[in-house]
Each structure stands twice: as structure tokens, then as C-alpha cells.
Design a protein around this motif. Structure first.
Motif, PDB file in Angstrom:
ATOM      1  N   SER A 114     -61.210  -4.503  10.861  1.00  0.00           N
ATOM      2  CA  SER A 114     -60.213  -3.995   9.920  1.00  0.00           C
ATOM      3  C   SER A 114     -59.340  -5.108   9.352  1.00  0.00           C
ATOM      4  N   THR A 115     -58.931  -4.955   8.105  1.00  0.00           N
ATOM      5  CA  THR A 115     -57.900  -5.823   7.537  1.00  0.00           C
ATOM      6  C   THR A 115     -56.658  -5.814   8.414  1.00  0.00           C
ATOM      7  N   TYR A 138     -58.714  -3.860   2.647  1.00  0.00           N
ATOM      8  CA  TYR A 138     -57.716  -3.186   1.826  1.00  0.00           C
ATOM      9  C   TYR A 138     -57.329  -4.161   0.725  1.00  0.00           C
ATOM     10  N   THR A 146     -56.350 -11.118  -1.740  1.00  0.00           N
ATOM     11  CA  THR A 146     -57.632 -10.437  -1.582  1.00  0.00           C
ATOM     12  C   THR A 146     -58.774 -11.438  -1.639  1.00  0.00           C
ATOM     13  N   THR A 164     -62.069   0.170   1.568  1.00  0.00           N
ATOM     14  CA  THR A 164     -61.490   1.493   1.814  1.00  0.00           C
ATOM     15  C   THR A 164     -60.652   1.903   0.616  1.00  0.00           C
ATOM     16  N   SER A 168     -54.394   5.067   0.317  1.00  0.00           N
ATOM     17  CA  SER A 168     -53.193   4.530  -0.341  1.00  0.00           C
ATOM     18  C   SER A 168     -51.929   5.196   0.176  1.00  0.00           C
ATOM     19  N   HIS A 262     -61.134   9.375   6.257  1.00  0.00           N
ATOM     20  CA  HIS A 262     -60.236   8.478   6.970  1.00  0.00           C
ATOM     21  C   HIS A 262     -59.817   9.067   8.318  1.00  0.00           C
TER      22      HIS A 262
END
Length: 375
Positions: A114-115, A138, A146, A164, A168, A262
Motif C-alpha cells: 500500500s501507498t 494513491y 506520484t 485505487t 477519495s 474497498h
């Protein structure tokens, strides 16, 4: 939190780690990990959807050459289980994603980092060793950040990007709020430490905290079209539920899709991921790589997802439960149990390989509560 250096007693199936995690997690952390958002309706729907289907046994099928191997976008995988991207794994264990990565290597499982992981993506890659690994992204408010994440992931040997798009806004789970959960100070995003956060722009009078506030940096189609040529890695999109979105993403050139809500953490009341899977598969055709995320607790769950159109499945909460109960050993044991449960289901259903698992292997099941799912 003390975790044993051996497989805990009383673990007979992978789902047993869910029960055991309560003995190793403070109540507020357990409520946060187990919960989704709002009233947790979608969390419950993800699990209940698997109960709508029964597996039809078959007789006299020769499965002695059986296997669980899958080929996905040119990558050969020994089994169809992925470790889903789960943020802040230090909530479950002090070794966090490093323990999960060691379990991934031990079981040859593809890890999706994951980020918002507690450990930096480079350290996770090192701990994962030879295990295949993807990086969940993300989009950051600053495109330069990014691009840096993409470059770091490629340099560290990640072979795909999972973008993903459905998170938001994440409203709090009432169960986690009632338990008093707050993210502890040691749970920071290891990948974002070097990036100075952007100061939020003030809202003008009459602006909405949602539309002009939280959604200010939400991804839009322009962002996807910018991202795809910005990396040489294949880009998957996670968070697909609507067939029209699936078709549009396929046309845009993404490498594959992940049907997901999610884990119930985005929109409470959204449909179960498994429920939408057949419609998404029908929309994109047989050749589009498709994964399912949401509610997997057993090898039989995975079998049902494969039968309904998934090429592989992601394991999220169960990963955290096993991590909390027994660290890297627990995650590796949980994955081993899932693989063996899938093999047992395949054997009894007469399926010698994942390619043999088709919708004809399932029948609609009548649950004990006819009001929940009419037969």
C-alpha cells in the motif's frame, strides 16, 4: 502486543484467525480493522454474498494432476491468492508489512504493498525477497510526488501498479468511533515521509466540505490518461463495481481490473463485490484480467469467486488477523490453509485446475434467512 513464535493452537481453517485476532488486538484496533464505514452494511454484504452460492460436487473426475497455477498478464503464479494492499499494518504487529512480506516469500504469494504502508516500499521489497510484488498507488496532490512513487516502485522490483480510485472519501465506521479508535502516532505512512504535505486551500463561503473540500484532489479521467503513459509498469484499477466503468477503463488501456468496494470502507450500502463480479466479467469479456477483493475468508470463497469470473482473489482483513495473532508465521500459515482449502474444494467439485472452475460449478443457495436472499 505479544505474538507467539509458533502457530497458535485451535487454528483449523483460515477463518479461525479472525476469531483469534480478538485475543491479540486492543478493542479499538480490532473494531477499526473489522469495520468498514457507517453502519458496516457493505462489510456484512461482502461476507453474505458468498452464502448465496453452493458448490456442486462431481463424481469420478480424475484430478490426480490437479494444480492451482494461474498465468496473469504473462506472470506465472502458483496459486490465485494475493495479499491485498492494507494500510498501516503496524496496527496489527510491530513488524508490520515486513512480516507480511516474509510470509509472501514463504508461500510464493503476490504481495500488493500500500501507498499508506507503515514501512517504505523499498524495505517491503527487500523483505519479500523472491515473492512477486505489486504497488498500490494513491494519486498524490502533487504529480511530482506520484511520479516519484512510480519510479521508486519500479526501481524496487514491483511489477505492476494498482491504482485505487474508490477511496477519495472514507467515512468513519460507527463501530470504530464507538470503540474510541484513533490512529496512533507510530502509524505513519512510510512512503510519504519525504513529501511535504500540501496546505489545504481554504474553502470559500458557501463551498461544500465534500465537493469543494474532500473531493478537490479526487482522481478524474484526465488523471488516469496522464498516469498510464507515465510508467512502464502495467496499471490495474481497483474499485470497479459498475459494468460501464469497467468497459471505459478497459478501453482506456488499463492492464486489468479489481472488482472491489474497498472492503466496505468507501460507500456504506454499496453492493457486495462478489455480486457485481459476473456483470463486470460480462462487460469486459473473457480475456480481460479480473481480480476480486472483498470478503474472502476461505478457499471455498475463492472457488466461488473464480467460478463467477475472477482470475484471482485478494485477501485483506484475514491477512491482518493472522498478522496480529502470529506475525509472519501466522500470515504464511493462513495462506497455506487457504490454498489447501481451495484444493480440497476443487477436488470435490471435479476441477483439476483453475481453468476448470466455471459458473456451472455453482448453484444458487437458499440461506436460512429467506428474507435476506429470496430463493
Amino acid at each position: 502486543m505479544n505474538t507467539p513464535a509458533r502457530i497458535p493452537p485451535g487454528i483449523y481453517n483460515a477463518i479461525d484467525y479472525e476469531r483469534l485476532a480478538a485475543q491479540h488486538l486492543p478493542a479499538d484496533r480490532l473494531a477499526y480493522i473489522a469495520g468498514g464505514c457507517g453502519w458496516d452494511q457493505t462489510v456484512a454484504a461482502n461476507r453474505a454474498a458468498f452464502g448465496q452460492w453452493a458448490v456442486l460436487p462431481r463424481l469420478l473426475r480424475d484430478v490426480r494432476a490437479g494444480h492451482t497455477r494461474r498465468a496473469l498478464n504473462g506472470q506465472d503464479l502458483p496459486h490465485p491468492f494475493f495479499l491485498a494492499p492494507v494500510a498501516h499494518q503496524r496496527l496489527a504487529h510491530p513488524d508490520a508489512e515486513l512480516a507480511t512480506a516474509r510470509a509472501a516469500e514463504a508461500t510464493a504469494t503476490c504481495l500488493v504493498a500500500s501507498t499508506l504502508s507503515s514501512a517504505p516500499l523499498e524495505a517491503i521489497a527487500q523483505a519479500a525477497g523472491s515473492a512477486p510484488r505489486w504497488f498500490q498507488l494513491y494519486l498524490q496532490p502533487e504529480r511530482a510526488h506520484t511520479l516519484d512513487l512510480l519510479a521508486r516502485a519500479q526501481a524496487a522490483g514491483y511489477t505492476a501498479i494498482v491504482l485505487t480510485l474508490d477511496a477519495s472519501i472514507q467515512l468513519a465506521s460507527r463501530s470504530a468511533l464507538a470503540a474510541g479508535f484513533a490512529l496512533p502516532p507510530e502509524c505513519t505512512a512510510g512512503n510519504l515521509a519525504a513529501y511535504a504535505p500540501s496546505a489545504p486551500a481554504p474553502l470559500a463561503e458557501g463551498d461544500s466540505r465534500i465537493f469543494q473540500g474532500a473531493m478537490r484532489h479526487a482522481p478524474i479521467w484526465d488523471d488516469l490518461h496522464w498516469l498510464l503513459p507515465a510508467t512502464r509498469l502495467p496499471v490495474w484499477v481497483k474499485g470497479v463495481l459498475h459494468p460501464d466503468d469497467a468497459r471505459a477503463l478497459q478501453a482506456a488501456g488499463v492492464a486489468g481490473l479489481i472488482v472491489s468496494n474497498h472492503g466496505g470502507r468507501s460507500l456504506d450500502g454499496a453492493p457486495a463485490a462478489l455480486r457485481q463480479l459476473p456483470a463486470v466479467r460480462a462487460a469486459v469479456g473473457a480475456d480481460c484480467p479480473l481480480l476480486l477483493d472483498g470478503g474472502i475468508r476461505s478457499g471455498q470463497d475463492a472457488f466461488k469467486a473464480l467460478a463467477l469470473g475472477a482470475d484471482a482473489v485478494l485477501v485483506g482483513r484475514l491477512q491482518m488477523y493472522a498478522l496480529a495473532a502470529a506475525g509472519a508465521l501466522g500470515v504464511a500459515h493462513m495462506l497455506t490453509l487457504l490454498i489447501e482449502e481451495l484444493q480440497a474444494c476443487m477436488a470435490q467439485a471435479g476441477c483439476a485446475s483453475p481453468a476448470d472452475i466455471t459458473p456451472e460449478a455453482l448453484l444458487p443457495s437458499c440461506p436460512t434467512d429467506p428474507q435476506a436472499f429470496p430463493c
